[in-house]
Design a protein around this motif. Structure first.
Motif, PDB file in Angstrom:
ATOM      1  N   TRP A 117      -8.210  10.029 -11.730  1.00 36.98           N
ATOM      2  CA  TRP A 117      -7.552  11.285 -11.347  1.00 36.98           C
ATOM      3  C   TRP A 117      -6.389  11.601 -12.280  1.00 36.98           C
ATOM      4  N   GLN A 118      -6.253  12.879 -12.616  1.00 37.76           N
ATOM      5  CA  GLN A 118      -5.166  13.332 -13.472  1.00 37.76           C
ATOM      6  C   GLN A 118      -4.081  13.977 -12.611  1.00 37.76           C
ATOM      7  N   GLY A 119      -2.857  13.524 -12.774  1.00 31.19           N
ATOM      8  CA  GLY A 119      -1.754  14.098 -12.017  1.00 31.19           C
ATOM      9  C   GLY A 119      -1.498  13.368 -10.715  1.00 31.19           C
ATOM     10  N   HIS A 133       6.172  -3.932  -8.668  1.00 34.09           N
ATOM     11  CA  HIS A 133       5.051  -3.976  -7.733  1.00 34.09           C
ATOM     12  C   HIS A 133       3.962  -4.890  -8.289  1.00 34.09           C
ATOM     13  N   PRO A 134       3.331  -5.715  -7.452  1.00 35.57           N
ATOM     14  CA  PRO A 134       2.381  -6.709  -7.963  1.00 35.57           C
ATOM     15  C   PRO A 134       1.100  -6.130  -8.536  1.00 35.57           C
ATOM     16  N   ASN A 135       0.686  -4.937  -8.109  1.00 33.64           N
ATOM     17  CA  ASN A 135      -0.591  -4.400  -8.599  1.00 33.64           C
ATOM     18  C   ASN A 135      -0.588  -2.883  -8.419  1.00 33.64           C
ATOM     19  N   LEU A 136       0.163  -2.206  -9.265  1.00 39.89           N
ATOM     20  CA  LEU A 136       0.343  -0.762  -9.103  1.00 39.89           C
ATOM     21  C   LEU A 136      -0.871  -0.023  -9.665  1.00 39.89           C
ATOM     22  N   ARG A 137      -1.614   0.636  -8.766  1.00 36.12           N
ATOM     23  CA  ARG A 137      -2.802   1.378  -9.148  1.00 36.12           C
ATOM     24  C   ARG A 137      -3.071   2.428  -8.079  1.00 36.12           C
ATOM     25  N   ARG A 138      -3.936   3.386  -8.414  1.00 35.51           N
ATOM     26  CA  ARG A 138      -4.300   4.421  -7.449  1.00 35.51           C
ATOM     27  C   ARG A 138      -4.818   3.794  -6.152  1.00 35.51           C
ATOM     28  N   ILE A 139      -4.583   4.497  -5.036  1.00 36.73           N
ATOM     29  CA  ILE A 139      -5.070   3.967  -3.759  1.00 36.73           C
ATOM     30  C   ILE A 139      -5.875   5.000  -2.983  1.00 36.73           C
ATOM     31  N   LEU A 140      -5.447   6.260  -2.991  1.00 36.53           N
ATOM     32  CA  LEU A 140      -6.178   7.320  -2.295  1.00 36.53           C
ATOM     33  C   LEU A 140      -6.973   8.195  -3.263  1.00 36.53           C
ATOM     34  N   SER A 141      -6.447   8.378  -4.466  1.00 33.70           N
ATOM     35  CA  SER A 141      -7.169   9.133  -5.498  1.00 33.70           C
ATOM     36  C   SER A 141      -8.049   8.175  -6.293  1.00 33.70           C
ATOM     37  N   PRO A 142      -9.144   8.670  -6.878  1.00 37.40           N
ATOM     38  CA  PRO A 142      -9.968   7.805  -7.742  1.00 37.40           C
ATOM     39  C   PRO A 142      -9.194   7.413  -8.992  1.00 37.40           C
ATOM     40  N   PRO A 143      -9.570   6.321  -9.644  1.00 34.78           N
ATOM     41  CA  PRO A 143      -8.775   5.810 -10.774  1.00 34.78           C
ATOM     42  C   PRO A 143      -8.671   6.768 -11.947  1.00 34.78           C
ATOM     43  N   TRP A 197       0.816  -1.209   0.000  1.00 29.44           N
ATOM     44  CA  TRP A 197       0.000   0.000   0.000  1.00 29.44           C
ATOM     45  C   TRP A 197       0.853   1.264   0.000  1.00 29.44           C
ATOM     46  N   TYR A 198       1.960   1.235   0.732  1.00 29.25           N
ATOM     47  CA  TYR A 198       2.807   2.429   0.783  1.00 29.25           C
ATOM     48  C   TYR A 198       3.375   2.752  -0.603  1.00 29.25           C
ATOM     49  N   GLU A 199       3.735   1.731  -1.377  1.00 27.28           N
ATOM     50  CA  GLU A 199       4.259   1.972  -2.716  1.00 27.28           C
ATOM     51  C   GLU A 199       3.158   2.431  -3.663  1.00 27.28           C
ATOM     52  N   ARG A 200       1.958   1.908  -3.506  1.00 31.31           N
ATOM     53  CA  ARG A 200       0.847   2.415  -4.306  1.00 31.31           C
ATOM     54  C   ARG A 200       0.589   3.884  -3.991  1.00 31.31           C
ATOM     55  N   GLU A 201       0.674   4.239  -2.717  1.00 35.16           N
ATOM     56  CA  GLU A 201       0.505   5.637  -2.325  1.00 35.16           C
ATOM     57  C   GLU A 201       1.627   6.495  -2.905  1.00 35.16           C
ATOM     58  N   LEU A 202       2.856   5.964  -2.916  1.00 40.17           N
ATOM     59  CA  LEU A 202       3.989   6.702  -3.476  1.00 40.17           C
ATOM     60  C   LEU A 202       3.747   7.021  -4.948  1.00 40.17           C
ATOM     61  N   TRP A 203       3.278   6.030  -5.702  1.00 40.31           N
ATOM     62  CA  TRP A 203       3.007   6.260  -7.123  1.00 40.31           C
ATOM     63  C   TRP A 203       1.809   7.199  -7.315  1.00 40.31           C
ATOM     64  N   ASP A 204       0.757   6.976  -6.531  1.00 43.84           N
ATOM     65  CA  ASP A 204      -0.450   7.788  -6.641  1.00 43.84           C
ATOM     66  C   ASP A 204      -0.150   9.259  -6.348  1.00 43.84           C
ATOM     67  N   MET A 205       0.588   9.527  -5.289  1.00 45.63           N
ATOM     68  CA  MET A 205       0.801  10.902  -4.840  1.00 45.63           C
ATOM     69  C   MET A 205       1.959  11.603  -5.555  1.00 45.63           C
ATOM     70  N   PHE A 206       2.986  10.838  -5.986  1.00 42.74           N
ATOM     71  CA  PHE A 206       4.198  11.463  -6.532  1.00 42.74           C
ATOM     72  C   PHE A 206       4.519  11.056  -7.972  1.00 42.74           C
ATOM     73  N   GLY A 207       3.906   9.997  -8.475  1.00 43.90           N
ATOM     74  CA  GLY A 207       4.266   9.520  -9.808  1.00 43.90           C
ATOM     75  C   GLY A 207       5.594   8.797  -9.837  1.00 43.90           C
ATOM     76  N   ILE A 208       6.095   8.351  -8.686  1.00 35.21           N
ATOM     77  CA  ILE A 208       7.333   7.565  -8.605  1.00 35.21           C
ATOM     78  C   ILE A 208       6.956   6.090  -8.713  1.00 35.21           C
ATOM     79  N   THR A 209       7.536   5.387  -9.671  1.00 31.87           N
ATOM     80  CA  THR A 209       7.132   4.013  -9.957  1.00 31.87           C
ATOM     81  C   THR A 209       8.012   3.005  -9.237  1.00 31.87           C
ATOM     82  N   PRO A 210       7.433   2.174  -8.355  1.00 30.73           N
ATOM     83  CA  PRO A 210       8.170   1.053  -7.779  1.00 30.73           C
ATOM     84  C   PRO A 210       8.094  -0.142  -8.747  1.00 30.73           C
ATOM     85  N   THR A 211       9.135  -0.327  -9.529  1.00 33.31           N
ATOM     86  CA  THR A 211       9.113  -1.376 -10.547  1.00 33.31           C
ATOM     87  C   THR A 211       9.040  -2.752  -9.895  1.00 33.31           C
TER      88      THR A 211
END
Length: 583
Positions: free
Chosen positions: A148-150, A136-146, A120-134
């Motif tokens: 969301w732009q930016g 990751h088993p299921n990288l998708r938005r977690i706090l923002s709706p799917p 979840w922390y890595e999903r949040e990292l990608w969602d909030m910052f656009g930093i990709t944890p290569t």
């Protein structure tokens, strides 16, 4: 107690066969090392599994957009930094690893296979910052709706809706948004069919009384058995960390009340402690004891909500009314002292907002005499009830090792049998002066979690009584010049003091550049605010580490093999607040 920076540097260097990582001094004294993305996985694997006194908990994982940070940035050149905060119970120590990243949308290796809660922390990292944890088993938005732009915590992302054109929702847009919310099991690695049967998928929430707010759970069922579950969070996400970048150090305090909104000033404490660590502010003894007394009062207030709603979730109708009545008595004390009830926003940088009012002792004395008898009655009605025990014993159990792997803290961790409490392990605000015990369970099941909560209320009453009997004289606020709001007696001496007071009141203090993260033991677990200052009147980066976020991530693990009715018991026993999950 912290790990010496030189020790952890040398240990990492020896194990990785690389030059010693670059150390960074921080205001909180936590051993902080810069490592490369290539060193990340070997370093974390060694710290968790192989080093003496292993760092078995990934306490937090977050990012910092460094591109607009003013002044000299400590550490290597970078556009972004990813911060891994590890905790060792054996060493009673922390270590902070920081990875510098360059480029507009950088990446680094996923560590979800090393620490399961990194998912979840890595999903949040990608969602909030656009930093990709290569990887990751299921990288998708977690706090923002799917849709969301930016990425909201990047510096170029807007902070207010007024900075954007008006949004218009037509039928086509609504249909598209609803389509994106459709649950497709394959996207989560779940199968629709077994060998000779079909799985059933049951949607629980987001509007369901058992979820205590807007939380969506999709259950994969084989008959009555839960074989897997997916948690969908973010419905309460309000950008609490983004707000920390636009508010001054002082005016952000009321926002902290709304994170775990049942815990009042217990939310203020980790924030002001971190600001005070950055500024080097020492708190007078009276202010420390007042803070302890009010924090323990709100621990009882929070636990009474847990106790009543948990019994209600399992079918008991009466206890919640009695317990909420007792909570009102505690809130009456809070109101008499602070002027507020659920959200008093009463702690200040340097102390508290005002001194204790005349007559406070009588109210506190009456309450600590009243509540123990009530708790004894509730033990008979709830904890000793055979139906309650049948619904909770052996349900949602976990071990100490599992708890540490998933980042569980507070009553969740202690219910598994580990007597870890930050008030004892690393006393803050003068907690070392108070006598109290650490309640623990044995099996980490729903029943043990209830027992730990109840006993913690009794221990909080012990602490409050000691505060009342031994309240020191003196000032309720530090005389340090960076306290806020500034003391009135520092003004009206000459034009310079008048100007300084005006600026300190309107703009707030200028906190020295640096980083600090002070842990506290909140009602639901460990809370902390990881604050980064670039020497301004507001925080450059505010990271909220909440207790509920990792606890809700554990729900699928706790639910597998259970039934839907067991899930209701598990959710109630976790004692989460969804604003604390989503921030």
């Amino acid at each position: 107690m912290t790990v010496a920076e030189s020790d952890i540097q040398q240990e990492l260097s020896a194990q990785l066969g690389l030059p010693a990582p670059l150390a960074q001094a921080t205001a909180d004294g936590v051993a902080t090392c810069w490592i490369s993305a290539e060193q990340l996985r070997p370093a974390l694997r060694w710290l968790k599994n192989e080093c003496s006194g292993a760092f078995s908990m990934l306490y937090d994982l977050t990012g910092i957009d460094e591109r607009l940070r003013a002044g000299a940035k400590p550490g290597p050149a970078r556009d972004f930094a990813v911060v891994y905060h590890l905790l060792s119970v054996e060493r009673n120590a922390d270590v902070r690893l920081k990875v510098p990243l360059s480029g507009e949308f950088p990446s680094l290796p996923s560590v979800a296979d090393i620490f399961p809660n990194a998912d979840w922390y890595e999903r949040e990292l990608w969602d909030m910052f656009g930093i990709t944890p290569t990887g990751h088993p299921n990288l998708r938005r977690i706090l923002s709706p799917p849709w969301w732009q930016g990425h909201p915590l990047r510096k170029e992302h807007y902070a207010r809706a007024t900075e954007r054109p008006a949004f218009h929702l037509n039928d086509q847009i609504q249909a598209n948004l609803e389509s994106e919310l459709e649950f497709r099991p394959e996207e989560w690695g779940l199968k629709r069919r077994g060998d000779d049967f079909d799985f059933m998928f049951l949607n629980v929430g987001p509007h369901h009384p058992g979820t205590h707010g807007l939380l969506r759970l999709i259950l994969q069922l084989r008959g009555q058995e839960i074989t897997d579950a997916v948690c969908d969070i973010g419905f309460h996400h309000r950008g609490a960390e983004k707000m920390g970048e636009r508010q001054t150090w002082h005016t952000y305090i009321p926002y902290t009340d709304r994170v775990d909104y049942l815990s009042g000033v217990a939310n203020n404490l980790p924030y002001v402690l971190s600001v005070e660590a950055l500024a080097g502010i020492e708190i007078p003894p009276r202010a420390q004891v007042i803070r302890v007394m009010m924090t323990e009062l709100y621990r009882i207030i929070s636990h009474l909500v847990f106790y009543g709603t948990f019994s209600q979730d399992l079918g008991q109708m009466s206890p919640v009314f009695y317990m909420f009545n007792d909570r009102e008595k505690a809130l009456d004390i809070a109101e008499a002292i602070t002027g507020g009830r659920m959200h008093p926003s009463w702690f200040r940088i340097g102390g508290v907002a005002m001194d204790l009012p005349e007559g406070w002792q009588a109210m506190v004395r009456e309450f600590i005499k009243y509540l123990p008898k009530r708790l004894k009655d509730y033990d008979t009605v709830v904890l000793h009830n055979r139906i309650f025990q049948g619904r909770t014993r052996g349900v949602g159990a976990f071990s100490v090792e599992q708890a540490l792997e998933w980042g569980a803290t507070g009553p969740m961790l202690r219910s598994a049998g580990l007597a870890w409490d930050m008030r004892k392990a690393r006393p803050y605000s003068g907690y070392e002066q108070f006598a109290f015990d650490i309640p623990i369970g044995q099996s980490g099941d729903c029943y043990d979690r209830a027992v730990v909560h109840v006993e913690e209320m009794r221990q909080s009453l012990r602490i409050i009584e000691q505060c009342m009997q031994n309240m020191p004289a003196g000032e309720y606020k530090s005389r340090h010049p960076l306290t806020c709001p500034p003391l009135k007696e520092h003004t009206m001496q000459d034009i310079e003091t008048l100007i300084n007071h005006f600026l300190g009141t309107t703009w707030g203090p200028v906190i020295p550049a640096g980083e600090a993260n002070v842990h506290t033991e909140g009602p639901k677990g460990m809370y902390s605010y990881y604050l980064t200052s670039d020497g301004s009147t507001n925080s450059y980066r505010t990271r909220i580490r909440s207790a509920s976020f990792p606890h809700i991530q554990m729900v699928p693990m706790l639910s597998r093999g259970m039934t839907v009715s067991d899930l209701v018991a598990i959710l109630g026993s976790v004692d989460f607040v969804l604003a604390d999950v989503d921030r």
